[in-house]
Design an enzyme around this catalytic site. Structure first.
Site, PDB file in Angstrom:
ATOM      1  N   ASP A 186      89.738  41.498 -29.184  1.00 62.73           N
ATOM      2  CA  ASP A 186      91.089  40.657 -29.479  1.00 62.73           C
ATOM      3  C   ASP A 186      92.264  40.837 -28.491  1.00 62.73           C
ATOM      4  O   ASP A 186      93.397  40.210 -28.361  1.00 62.73           O
ATOM      5  CB  ASP A 186      91.506  41.090 -30.929  1.00 62.73           C
ATOM      6  CG  ASP A 186      91.792  42.639 -31.023  1.00 62.73           C
ATOM      7  OD1 ASP A 186      92.081  43.412 -30.077  1.00 62.73           O
ATOM      8  OD2 ASP A 186      91.592  43.422 -32.113  1.00 62.73           O
ATOM      9  N   PRO A 245      90.147  40.346 -39.655  1.00 64.39           N
ATOM     10  CA  PRO A 245      89.361  40.877 -40.456  1.00 64.39           C
ATOM     11  C   PRO A 245      88.383  41.541 -39.503  1.00 64.39           C
ATOM     12  O   PRO A 245      88.185  41.333 -38.536  1.00 64.39           O
ATOM     13  CB  PRO A 245      88.700  39.928 -41.201  1.00 64.39           C
ATOM     14  CG  PRO A 245      88.944  38.529 -40.602  1.00 64.39           C
ATOM     15  CD  PRO A 245      90.087  38.717 -39.556  1.00 64.39           C
ATOM     16  N   ASP A 246      88.025  42.893 -40.218  1.00 66.84           N
ATOM     17  CA  ASP A 246      87.087  43.584 -39.344  1.00 66.84           C
ATOM     18  C   ASP A 246      85.543  43.029 -39.823  1.00 66.84           C
ATOM     19  O   ASP A 246      85.437  41.994 -40.487  1.00 66.84           O
ATOM     20  CB  ASP A 246      86.960  45.223 -39.793  1.00 66.84           C
ATOM     21  CG  ASP A 246      86.477  45.355 -41.307  1.00 66.84           C
ATOM     22  OD1 ASP A 246      86.388  44.734 -42.099  1.00 66.84           O
ATOM     23  OD2 ASP A 246      86.982  46.746 -41.510  1.00 66.84           O
ATOM     24  N   PHE A 247      84.329  43.850 -39.616  1.00 66.64           N
ATOM     25  CA  PHE A 247      83.008  43.171 -39.992  1.00 66.64           C
ATOM     26  C   PHE A 247      82.712  43.660 -41.382  1.00 66.64           C
ATOM     27  O   PHE A 247      82.158  42.960 -42.138  1.00 66.64           O
ATOM     28  CB  PHE A 247      81.905  43.901 -39.030  1.00 66.64           C
ATOM     29  CG  PHE A 247      81.644  43.157 -37.756  1.00 66.64           C
ATOM     30  CD1 PHE A 247      82.267  41.790 -37.582  1.00 66.64           C
ATOM     31  CD2 PHE A 247      80.887  43.467 -36.763  1.00 66.64           C
ATOM     32  CE1 PHE A 247      82.038  41.080 -36.569  1.00 66.64           C
ATOM     33  CE2 PHE A 247      80.550  42.548 -35.570  1.00 66.64           C
ATOM     34  CZ  PHE A 247      81.087  41.533 -35.407  1.00 66.64           C
ATOM     35  N   ARG A 248      82.728  45.038 -41.584  1.00 68.49           N
ATOM     36  CA  ARG A 248      82.127  45.657 -42.575  1.00 68.49           C
ATOM     37  C   ARG A 248      83.050  46.128 -44.026  1.00 68.49           C
ATOM     38  O   ARG A 248      82.327  46.625 -44.819  1.00 68.49           O
ATOM     39  CB  ARG A 248      81.244  47.033 -42.045  1.00 68.49           C
ATOM     40  CG  ARG A 248      80.316  46.341 -41.204  1.00 68.49           C
ATOM     41  CD  ARG A 248      79.241  47.442 -40.803  1.00 68.49           C
ATOM     42  NE  ARG A 248      78.280  46.928 -39.895  1.00 68.49           N
ATOM     43  CZ  ARG A 248      78.428  46.841 -38.511  1.00 68.49           C
ATOM     44  NH1 ARG A 248      79.722  47.051 -37.940  1.00 68.49           N
ATOM     45  NH2 ARG A 248      77.474  46.254 -37.853  1.00 68.49           N
ATOM     46  N   HIS A 270      82.789  45.863 -25.455  1.00 70.85           N
ATOM     47  CA  HIS A 270      82.081  44.653 -25.736  1.00 70.85           C
ATOM     48  C   HIS A 270      82.679  43.507 -25.156  1.00 70.85           C
ATOM     49  O   HIS A 270      82.585  42.450 -25.848  1.00 70.85           O
ATOM     50  CB  HIS A 270      82.080  44.602 -27.255  1.00 70.85           C
ATOM     51  CG  HIS A 270      81.188  45.677 -28.113  1.00 70.85           C
ATOM     52  ND1 HIS A 270      81.274  45.978 -29.568  1.00 70.85           N
ATOM     53  CD2 HIS A 270      80.381  46.696 -27.536  1.00 70.85           C
ATOM     54  CE1 HIS A 270      80.432  47.131 -29.694  1.00 70.85           C
ATOM     55  NE2 HIS A 270      79.968  47.526 -28.483  1.00 70.85           N
ATOM     56  N   ASN A 278      86.610  46.341 -29.466  1.00 70.39           N
ATOM     57  CA  ASN A 278      87.353  45.084 -29.993  1.00 70.39           C
ATOM     58  C   ASN A 278      87.480  44.076 -28.969  1.00 70.39           C
ATOM     59  O   ASN A 278      87.405  44.068 -27.614  1.00 70.39           O
ATOM     60  CB  ASN A 278      88.728  45.327 -30.706  1.00 70.39           C
ATOM     61  CG  ASN A 278      88.694  46.124 -31.827  1.00 70.39           C
ATOM     62  OD1 ASN A 278      87.738  46.380 -32.626  1.00 70.39           O
ATOM     63  ND2 ASN A 278      89.756  46.854 -32.126  1.00 70.39           N
TER      64      ASN A 278
HETATM   65  P1  CNA Z   1      83.387  47.652 -38.683  1.00 67.24           P
HETATM   66  O1  CNA Z   1      81.847  47.911 -38.647  1.00 67.24           O
HETATM   67  O2  CNA Z   1      83.801  46.616 -39.355  1.00 67.24           O
HETATM   68  O3  CNA Z   1      83.987  48.889 -39.208  1.00 67.24           O
HETATM   69  C1  CNA Z   1      85.454  49.035 -39.324  1.00 67.24           C
HETATM   70  C2  CNA Z   1      85.677  50.466 -39.687  1.00 67.24           C
HETATM   71  O4  CNA Z   1      87.239  50.553 -39.844  1.00 67.24           O
HETATM   72  C3  CNA Z   1      85.230  50.495 -41.257  1.00 67.24           C
HETATM   73  O5  CNA Z   1      84.760  52.099 -41.214  1.00 67.24           O
HETATM   74  C4  CNA Z   1      86.425  50.542 -42.125  1.00 67.24           C
HETATM   75  O6  CNA Z   1      86.565  51.422 -43.245  1.00 67.24           O
HETATM   76  C5  CNA Z   1      87.385  50.880 -41.126  1.00 67.24           C
HETATM   77  N1  CNA Z   1      88.839  50.124 -41.250  1.00 67.24           N
HETATM   78  C6  CNA Z   1      89.209  49.053 -41.636  1.00 67.24           C
HETATM   79  N2  CNA Z   1      90.422  48.919 -41.806  1.00 67.24           N
HETATM   80  C7  CNA Z   1      90.953  49.931 -41.421  1.00 67.24           C
HETATM   81  C8  CNA Z   1      92.399  50.529 -41.550  1.00 67.24           C
HETATM   82  N3  CNA Z   1      93.648  49.786 -41.509  1.00 67.24           N
HETATM   83  N4  CNA Z   1      92.681  51.692 -41.270  1.00 67.24           N
HETATM   84  C9  CNA Z   1      91.613  52.660 -40.868  1.00 67.24           C
HETATM   85  N5  CNA Z   1      90.240  52.095 -40.996  1.00 67.24           N
HETATM   86  C10 CNA Z   1      89.957  51.006 -41.282  1.00 67.24           C
HETATM   87  O7  CNA Z   1      83.804  47.406 -36.998  1.00 67.24           O
HETATM   88  P2  CNA Z   1      83.287  48.171 -35.799  1.00 67.24           P
HETATM   89  O8  CNA Z   1      84.505  47.994 -34.836  1.00 67.24           O
HETATM   90  O9  CNA Z   1      83.057  49.507 -36.052  1.00 67.24           O
HETATM   91  O10 CNA Z   1      81.996  47.466 -35.412  1.00 67.24           O
HETATM   92  C11 CNA Z   1      81.867  47.137 -34.175  1.00 67.24           C
HETATM   93  C12 CNA Z   1      81.984  45.552 -33.980  1.00 67.24           C
HETATM   94  C13 CNA Z   1      83.027  44.817 -34.516  1.00 67.24           C
HETATM   95  C14 CNA Z   1      82.423  45.303 -32.483  1.00 67.24           C
HETATM   96  O11 CNA Z   1      81.160  44.767 -31.805  1.00 67.24           O
HETATM   97  C15 CNA Z   1      83.538  44.434 -32.285  1.00 67.24           C
HETATM   98  O12 CNA Z   1      83.423  43.169 -31.498  1.00 67.24           O
HETATM   99  C16 CNA Z   1      83.445  43.609 -33.654  1.00 67.24           C
HETATM  100  N6  CNA Z   1      84.677  43.245 -34.291  1.00 67.24           N
HETATM  101  C17 CNA Z   1      85.851  42.993 -33.572  1.00 67.24           C
HETATM  102  C18 CNA Z   1      87.303  42.751 -34.147  1.00 67.24           C
HETATM  103  C19 CNA Z   1      88.343  42.704 -33.302  1.00 67.24           C
HETATM  104  O13 CNA Z   1      88.275  42.620 -32.139  1.00 67.24           O
HETATM  105  N7  CNA Z   1      89.426  42.929 -33.851  1.00 67.24           N
HETATM  106  C20 CNA Z   1      86.871  42.137 -35.295  1.00 67.24           C
HETATM  107  C21 CNA Z   1      85.774  41.923 -36.200  1.00 67.24           C
HETATM  108  C22 CNA Z   1      84.756  42.587 -35.480  1.00 67.24           C
END
Ligand code: CNA
Length: 327
Positions: free
Chosen positions: A147, A71-74, A164, A145
């Site tokens: 991951d 999952p993402d954050f937002r 990060h 990321n």
């Molecule tokens: P965020 O703030 O959650 O934003 C994610 C963005 O991606 C949003 O604009 C969504 O609309 C968009 N999105 C989600 N899924 C898709 C998809 N399949 N295709 C296209 N767009 C999509 O996350 P950010 O990365 O901007 O925020 C930064 C933080 C999140 C960092 O400090 C990370 O460490 C942290 N994070 C990382 C992970 C990971 O490593 N996979 C997971 C969750 C959070």
């Protein structure tokens, strides 16, 4: 209406309002403003096809890994920030706040179970990025990321800035003693907080933390050492799967010249893509990162390579996960 759809419509509104502006100004048909209106993913595909791009800089975030199951954050509903009740946090960002961690590390340990590398296979997008590296046209990727999926897809370390940090190493937040992954990762996987055993003051506990950059901590030197030169050389900025909400990484796309082509591949319009009208060559692909990645891969003639490497690695990681789950 979904947020995604409303953002796409916002994009159309932005374009429409620009056209209105131009229709009121004289001799605007060849103005930079109009060019900006017309710049689309097809134009980026053409640049790639014609071999006009040699130094791509990418900025990516959690959205490139959601199709791997992380999952993402937002994102409303599925993002970690919508599902934080179980961590009992005063505010969502606390889970990555260094001051909070030093007092209450449990939330981070619980969350780590979902983010720890090893259980997830890189996505189509990660394999596309690795192909850009192989083609020699990727200057650098700045990934937020943690991951580790870029490396797992085979991207050369030299091309990657893990802005990060990562789970690749861990240490005590107080005495800085480094702990091996063989000790730390099982604790993270179990969600069990790991205390430092060598800090002298045993009455004041200190905890072991992976070298992930928390709010309140500095970014790795590598980030600062490389960024300015990379931005100077950049001839295409690709931004994918990020809200551009977290700085300083969120500001990277604004560091290239106004005439440098930029493309945002995301489910929503974000950052200066929303409103920076000085830029003559901004494109927005509203949709899934993997679909956008495949379009660009096709333009470069590597679509099949991307699909094939994705399929093979995913099969072997899925198999490994099944074995772990069965044991
Ligand atoms: P965020 O703030 O959650 O934003 C994610 C963005 O991606 C949003 O604009 C969504 O609309 C968009 N999105 C989600 N899924 C898709 C998809 N399949 N295709 C296209 N767009 C999509 O996350 P950010 O990365 O901007 O925020 C930064 C933080 C999140 C960092 O400090 C990370 O460490 C942290 N994070 C990382 C992970 C990971 O490593 N996979 C997971 C969750 C959070």
């Amino acid at each position: 209406m979904t947020d995604e759809l409303s953002e796409c419509i916002q994009k159309i509104d932005l374009k429409d309002s620009k056209s209105d502006d131009e229709s009121t100004s004289s001799s605007s048909s060849s103005s930079g403003g109009e060019l900006a209106n017309e710049f689309e993913i097809e134009d980026v595909e053409a640049l790639l096809k014609e071999g006009k791009v040699k130094n791509i800089v990418m900025v990516v975030g959690a959205g490139i890994s959601t199709s791997a199951g992380i999952p993402d954050f937002r994102t409303p509903g599925t993002g970690l920030y919508s599902n934080l009740e179980r961590y009992n946090l005063p505010y969502p960002e606390a889970v990555f706040d260094i001051k909070y961690f030093k007092k209450r590390p449990q939330a981070f340990y619980t969350l780590s179970k979902e983010l720890l590398p090893g259980l997830y296979a890189p996505t189509i997008t990660h394999h596309f990025i690795a192909q850009l590296g192989k083609l020699g046209i990727l200057k650098r990727i700045y990934s937020q990321n943690i991951d580790g999926l870029e490396r797992l897809a085979g991207l050369e370390e030299e091309k990657l800035v893990e802005a990060h940090g990562s789970f690749a190493s861990s240490r005590c937040t107080r005495c800085k003693k480094v702990y091996p992954n063989s000790e730390v990762h099982p604790m993270l996987r179990a969600g069990t907080v790991m205390e430092c055993t060598s800090c002298e003051d045993r009455n004041d506990r200190a905890y072991v933390k992976p070298d992930i950059v928390f709010f309140g901590e500095g970014l790795p030197d590598r980030f600062h050492d490389l960024l300015n030169d990379d931005l100077e050389e950049c001839d295409l900025m690709i931004v994918m799967g990020t809200s551009l909400y977290v700085y300083p990484v969120g500001g990277i796309p604004d560091g290239v010249g106004n005439d440098c082509p930029r493309i945002l591949i995301n489910r929503e319009l974000v950052g200066s893509f929303k409103e920076d009208r000085r830029r003559t060559a901004d494109a927005f692909y509203c949709g899934n990162a993997d679909d956008g990645a495949l379009r660009l891969a096709k333009a470069l003639g590597v679509e099949e390579e991307v699909k094939e490497s994705y399929k093979n690695l995913k099969a072997s990681i899925d198999k490994k996960r099944e074995e772990i789950n069965n044991n």
